[in-house]
Write an enzyme that holds these catalytic residues in place. Structure first.
Site, PDB file in Angstrom:
ATOM      1  N   ILE A 147       0.864  -1.166   0.000  1.00 60.42           N
ATOM      2  CA  ILE A 147       0.000   0.000   0.000  1.00 60.42           C
ATOM      3  C   ILE A 147       0.909   1.227   0.000  1.00 60.42           C
ATOM      4  CG2 ILE A 147      -2.025  -1.038   1.074  1.00 60.42           C
ATOM      5  CD1 ILE A 147      -1.170  -0.045   3.754  1.00 60.42           C
ATOM      6  N   ASP A 148       0.396   2.342  -0.471  1.00 59.09           N
ATOM      7  CA  ASP A 148       1.218   3.533  -0.635  1.00 59.09           C
ATOM      8  C   ASP A 148       1.737   4.072   0.700  1.00 59.09           C
ATOM      9  OD1 ASP A 148       0.671   3.413  -3.360  1.00 59.09           O
ATOM     10  OD2 ASP A 148      -1.102   4.682  -3.163  1.00 59.09           O
ATOM     11  N   LYS A 149       2.769   4.873   0.623  1.00 61.20           N
ATOM     12  CA  LYS A 149       3.409   5.437   1.809  1.00 61.20           C
ATOM     13  C   LYS A 149       2.405   6.112   2.745  1.00 61.20           C
ATOM     14  CE  LYS A 149       6.588   9.136   3.175  1.00 61.20           C
ATOM     15  NZ  LYS A 149       7.489  10.221   2.714  1.00 61.20           N
TER      16      LYS A 149
END
Length: 319
Positions: A147-149
């Protein structure tokens, strides 16, 4: 596309599926690997490092066909020393085969340029020691999905290759339950929406994805409205597929970009939502369900919204 890194970490093998048929070789490689840009793929092709079904290919324009096995012999990389780091880790579940962790906002999942330390992988390596799958190599041990930062929430980590293969296959056939909570701009009038629009690379900005972009592949997101605030709408987004930035791209496509999203949101950035300072999109992976690789039983996990998300909602409700 299905792909894996062989026992030799300098060899990448990808298999083209029906939806990839007709794609240029450089586009196929660039779209289906996180570690290789399209421009670098062109260099590898021209250097004779790429073969299709055992035959070397030197033309970047070569079209791939369904079932083609694309082998990439990577140049010897620089020695990488990914270190285990004693970073607090929110472990939701753990057994001999896997663990489920709750990733905080602001943490990168795996090391890369500019982020060789402080990542989820560094923390997991300290927690698990040598007990991690090796399929995704030294940079991403145990990492099955990302999942994105600035997206928070649940991730499954594989402790061995059997578990990794099982979980990866479940992702491939879209049987993993992944439900996100998101806050988006403006009022969504419909209670439920299904966005079924393919996503590919944005040729103008490699950091972005775009609907009908280069190498577009099927992408389906099911949206359900949970609460309306006039200027914002709280939604639940269930992934049927799992393309990079899928929810962010689809919400922007229907003109309801995620609050705080600096990549796909409004150009005019304020750095706050409802008076609360926010860095990055308000998106949380709150539900994760899958079949356990060893027991065969379905398991489902839930995670509460992070504090900043709750503060924004509280502010909106008061308003």
């Amino acid at each position: 596309m299905s792909g894996n890194i062989s026992a030799n970490e300098n060899i990448l093998v990808l298999t083209a599926e029906a939806e990839d048929a007709g794609s240029r070789l450089d586009s196929f490689i660039g779209y289906n690997t996180d570690e290789l840009s399209r421009s670098y793929a062109v260099k590898l092709i021209e250097r004779g490092c790429v073969s299709i079904n055992g035959s070397a290919v030197t033309s970047k324009k070569k079209a791939v066909e369904a079932g083609d096995e694309i082998r990439i012999d990577m140049p010897e990389p620089e020695t990488l020393d990914v270190k285990a780091e004693d970073i607090p880790l929110d472990v939701v579940y753990e057994d001999a085969d896997l663990l489920v962790v709750n990733k905080p906002r602001g943490m990168v999942v795996h090391p890369g340029p500019g982020n060789w330390s402080g990542t989820l992988v560094n923390a997991v390596m300290y927690h698990c020691g040598a007990s991690l799958s090796t399929i995704n190599g030294v940079i991403r041990p145990g990492i099955v999905h990302r999942i994105d930062k600035d997206t928070s929430g649940l991730l499954m980590i594989a402790k061995n290759d059997h578990a990794h293969e099982s979980l990866a296959e479940q992702l491939r056939v879209h049987s993993v339950t992944r439900i996100y909570t998101a806050l988006c701009h403006d009022n969504i009038s419909s209670d439920e929406i299904t966005v079924d629009v393919p996503i590919g690379r944005d040729e103008r900005n490699r950091m972005r994805r775009a609907v009908y972009g280069s190498g577009s592949r099927e992408a389906v997101t099911h949206i359900r409205v949970k609460e309306r605030f006039g200027r914002y709408t709280l939604v639940q987004a269930k992934l049927e597929t799992g393309r990079t930035h899928q929810i962010r791209v689809h919400m922007a496509y229907i003109h309801h970009p995620l609050a705080g999203d600096e990549l796909y949101g409004p150009r005019r950035k304020t750095g706050s939502v409802a008076g609360v300072k926010v860095s990055g999109q308000l998106l949380h992976a709150g539900v994760l369900g899958f079949i356990h690789p060893a027991s065969g039983e379905y398991m489902e996990f839930h995670s509460d919204l992070p504090e900043v998300f709750e503060k924004v909602l509280s502010s909106l409700r008061k308003g």
